[in-house]
Design a protein around this motif. Structure first.
Motif, PDB file in Angstrom:
ATOM      1  N   ARG A   1      54.966  38.046  41.952  1.00 41.11           N
ATOM      2  CA  ARG A   1      53.574  37.844  41.740  1.00 41.11           C
ATOM      3  C   ARG A   1      52.822  39.160  41.751  1.00 41.11           C
ATOM      4  NH1 ARG A   1      49.478  34.349  45.543  1.00 41.11           N
ATOM      5  NH2 ARG A   1      47.710  34.651  44.150  1.00 41.11           N
TER       6      ARG A   1
ATOM      7  N   LEU B   1      41.262  37.063  36.307  1.00 41.37           N
ATOM      8  CA  LEU B   1      40.474  37.726  37.382  1.00 41.37           C
ATOM      9  C   LEU B   1      39.148  38.632  36.790  1.00 41.37           C
ATOM     10  CD1 LEU B   1      43.223  39.258  39.581  1.00 41.37           C
ATOM     11  CD2 LEU B   1      42.058  37.308  40.069  1.00 41.37           C
ATOM     12  N   GLU B   2      39.367  39.271  35.672  1.00 41.64           N
ATOM     13  CA  GLU B   2      38.300  39.879  35.017  1.00 41.64           C
ATOM     14  C   GLU B   2      38.440  40.013  33.511  1.00 41.64           C
ATOM     15  OE1 GLU B   2      37.763  43.851  36.548  1.00 41.64           O
ATOM     16  OE2 GLU B   2      38.385  43.336  38.422  1.00 41.64           O
TER      17      GLU B   2
ATOM     18  N   ARG C   1      42.198  41.382  33.266  1.00 42.67           N
ATOM     19  CA  ARG C   1      43.145  41.590  34.377  1.00 42.67           C
ATOM     20  C   ARG C   1      43.359  40.047  34.771  1.00 42.67           C
ATOM     21  NH1 ARG C   1      41.083  43.449  38.861  1.00 42.67           N
ATOM     22  NH2 ARG C   1      43.050  44.243  39.691  1.00 42.67           N
ATOM     23  N   ALA C   2      44.648  39.982  35.243  1.00 44.19           N
ATOM     24  CA  ALA C   2      44.941  38.496  35.918  1.00 44.19           C
ATOM     25  C   ALA C   2      45.908  38.553  36.978  1.00 44.19           C
ATOM     26  CB  ALA C   2      45.689  37.883  34.658  1.00 44.19           C
ATOM     27  N   ASP C   3      46.023  37.553  37.928  1.00 43.21           N
ATOM     28  CA  ASP C   3      47.152  37.350  38.946  1.00 43.21           C
ATOM     29  C   ASP C   3      48.042  36.454  38.297  1.00 43.21           C
ATOM     30  OD1 ASP C   3      48.577  36.938  41.189  1.00 43.21           O
ATOM     31  OD2 ASP C   3      46.732  35.655  42.334  1.00 43.21           O
TER      32      ASP C   3
ATOM     33  N   GLU D   1      50.204  46.224  37.655  1.00 43.40           N
ATOM     34  CA  GLU D   1      49.311  47.114  38.386  1.00 43.40           C
ATOM     35  C   GLU D   1      50.044  47.542  39.740  1.00 43.40           C
ATOM     36  OE1 GLU D   1      45.434  45.854  39.220  1.00 43.40           O
ATOM     37  OE2 GLU D   1      44.712  46.066  37.262  1.00 43.40           O
TER      38      GLU D   1
ATOM     39  N   ALA E   1      49.126  32.492  34.851  1.00 42.24           N
ATOM     40  CA  ALA E   1      48.151  33.856  35.288  1.00 42.24           C
ATOM     41  C   ALA E   1      46.873  33.172  35.245  1.00 42.24           C
ATOM     42  CB  ALA E   1      48.217  34.896  34.392  1.00 42.24           C
TER      43      ALA E   1
ATOM     44  N   THR F   1      48.929  41.614  40.138  1.00 36.55           N
ATOM     45  CA  THR F   1      48.053  41.663  39.415  1.00 36.55           C
ATOM     46  C   THR F   1      48.393  42.556  38.027  1.00 36.55           C
ATOM     47  OG1 THR F   1      46.581  41.638  41.492  1.00 36.55           O
ATOM     48  CG2 THR F   1      45.696  42.642  39.298  1.00 36.55           C
TER      49      THR F   1
ATOM     50  N   ARG G   1      47.397  43.707  33.977  1.00 37.55           N
ATOM     51  CA  ARG G   1      46.353  43.900  32.954  1.00 37.55           C
ATOM     52  C   ARG G   1      46.981  43.565  31.337  1.00 37.55           C
ATOM     53  NH1 ARG G   1      43.058  48.102  35.526  1.00 37.55           N
ATOM     54  NH2 ARG G   1      42.012  48.652  33.743  1.00 37.55           N
TER      55      ARG G   1
END
Length: 198
Positions: free
Chosen positions: A149, A186-187, A91-93, A139, A183, A151, A153
């Protein structure tokens, strides 16, 4: 309508005996199924999958049910979740470059269609930048506009190339040689080491 895949997924829910007042239980889903509200039942089951990760079989069954119900978005999401279990997910911004500064001038479809290249820090044997491919799901949005911008996956095509990626790391998205977006990770969730039946 007979959708056995939904019934199988229902069996993975919290039992009435152990449920808290906030849990969705087998009885809740059955109420929707008995009243032929299949789409609501499927939606609730999809949401449950966002908590404690259910096994691959759960998503396979939901995908089959969504296909029988001709719910394309739900089917795509359930197949996507199967891919996440098999290949891992990051997961990324993501921030896309504005249309005036990049090749892309149209929005990115949100539902896992785009397979961009990513600069995640690898070099070729000649010392040049080497990119890795990962599918992209945006997402909570139907699409992502240039300059926007969100979030996202990412499901890597070759998970072993992404082993070093960590939260906080900056990576760049490419659709050609130019940078299409940046990016921040995030996770990171690695692929399942043993594949459950499904």
């Amino acid at each position: 309508m007979n959708v056995p895949e939904l019934l199988e997924a229902v069996s993975l829910l919290v039992s009435e005996e152990t449920a808290t007042e906030n849990d969705i239980t087998v009885r809740d889903i059955w109420d929707y199924l008995v009243n032929d509200e299949w789409e609501i039942a499927l939606g609730l089951l999809e949401e449950l999958g966002n908590g404690h990760p259910p096994p691959l079989a759960f998503w396979v069954e939901l995908a089959d049910a969504a296909e029988q119900l001709r719910l394309e978005r739900s089917s795509a999401w359930c197949h996507w979740r199967c891919s996440e279990i098999r290949n891992g997910v990051i997961r990324a911004d993501l921030t896309l470059r504005p249309a005036a500064e990049a090749r892309r001038t149209t929005p990115i479809a949100a539902h896992g269609v785009l397979r961009p290249m990513w600069d995640i820090g690898h070099l070729s044997p000649a010392g040049e930048r080497a990119v890795s491919i990962a599918r992209l799901w945006v997402e909570d949005m139907p699409s992502l506009e240039p300059g926007g911008r969100a979030t996202v996956r990412l499901v890597p095509f070759t998970p072993s190339q992404w082993k070093h990626v960590q939260p906080g790391q900056l990576i760049t998205m490419h659709e050609d040689r130019s940078v299409a977006g940046t990016a921040v990770i995030l996770e990171v969730h690695r692929p399942a080491t043993t594949m459950p039946a499904g």
